[in-house]
Design an enzyme around this catalytic site. Structure first.
Site, mmCIF file in Angstrom:
data_model
loop_
_atom_site.group_PDB
_atom_site.id
_atom_site.type_symbol
_atom_site.label_atom_id
_atom_site.label_comp_id
_atom_site.label_asym_id
_atom_site.label_seq_id
_atom_site.Cartn_x
_atom_site.Cartn_y
_atom_site.Cartn_z
ATOM 1 N N CYS A 116 24.249 6.106 -66.841
ATOM 2 C CA CYS A 116 25.077 5.092 -67.497
ATOM 3 C C CYS A 116 24.206 3.919 -67.973
ATOM 4 C CB CYS A 116 26.207 4.644 -66.575
ATOM 5 S SG CYS A 116 27.549 3.810 -67.453
ATOM 6 N N HIS A 218 28.702 9.694 -65.148
ATOM 7 C CA HIS A 218 28.327 9.481 -63.742
ATOM 8 C C HIS A 218 28.322 10.813 -62.982
ATOM 9 C CE1 HIS A 218 28.025 5.088 -63.315
ATOM 10 N NE2 HIS A 218 28.855 5.072 -64.346
ATOM 11 N N GLU A 220 26.930 11.665 -60.343
ATOM 12 C CA GLU A 220 26.948 11.565 -58.880
ATOM 13 C C GLU A 220 28.333 11.871 -58.299
ATOM 14 O OE1 GLU A 220 27.843 7.378 -60.345
ATOM 15 O OE2 GLU A 220 26.568 9.066 -60.956
#
Length: 243
Positions: A116, A218, A220
């Protein structure tokens, strides 16, 4: 005997004192899922504070670097962006430290993953430019600051065939989550490796480097198999660095 896990540095966010909140003194922050994903994919995550003067020494002990996102922007002064848009908010010391960490990591040749805002800073370090506010440049843009929860997909991205990212994820389309109002307009020395349906750049990579990728979403959160494969690729490249 199992090989040691590669050591992956993860940059922290920073927050001002919050009387009545977490702390009345400045504090660092990170979402747990950054660390969880790295550990699940075989890495050993370690948090990095904002000491730009220690960047070279820190990176000398790392096998890979993840530059995280956050609710702030890269200062337009760093890429000749002209007058600041009213929405721009900055964290100068964090940006200074992350810039130093990226440069030190690339000087060593260790893998770098920008997420990001980390992708946007990576593009700037590589000589690129940013769009300060997506709706001003892409009037018919998607909701890149998605209204639904971050652990759900907000839109798809098209992965450019033949790129490092495409080889890692093994797909030409990924469902991603999205939380950004700025975007890369010029990747500098990098190349674009994924785009949104509205044309917004969603990922960049540096050709000829072991692994230097920035993604605007994102991963993750692990909402797709591609997210896990991206982190697996980071850890595999970092493992090679450490051998």
């Amino acid at each position: 005997m199992n090989a040691p896990r590669p050591l992956i540095g993860v940059t922290l966010d920073s927050e001002p004192p919050t009387p009545g909140g977490y702390s009345g003194f400045p504090w660092y922050a990170i979402r747990q899922n950054y660390m969880d994903m790295i550990a699940a994919c075989g890495g050993l995550p370690v948090a990095l504070g904002h000491e730009p003067e220690l960047a070279v020494e820190l990176v000398a002990r790392l096998d890979g670097l993840v530059v995280t996102g956050g609710a702030f922007d890269v200062p337009p002064d760093l890429y000749g962006g002209g007058e600041w848009h009213a929405t721009v908010q900055t964290k100068p010391r964090r940006t200074l430290a992350e810039t130093a960490l990226i440069r030190a990591a690339m000087a060593r040749g260790i893998p770098v993953l920008g997420i990001c805002g980390g992708m946007q800073l990576l593009a700037v370090v590589l000589g690129g430019q940013l769009v300060q506010h997506i709706p001003d440049t892409y009037p018919a843009s998607l909701a890149h600051e998605q209204p639904n929860p971050r652990n759900e997909a907000g839109h798809d991205v098209h992965v450019v065939p033949g790129t490092h990212l495409a080889r890692l994820v093994g797909q030409d389309r990924l469902a991603v989550n999205s939380a950004h109002h700025q975007a890369v307009s010029d990747p500098g020395r990098a190349v674009v490796c994924a785009t949104a349906p509205d044309g917004v750049v969603e990922a960049i990579e540096l050709p000829g480097y072991p692994l230097c990728i920035g993604v605007q979403w994102h991963p993750e959160f692990g909402i797709s198999a591609g997210d896990h494969l991206l982190f697996n690729g980071l850890i595999d490249a970092a493992r090679q660095t450490g051998t």
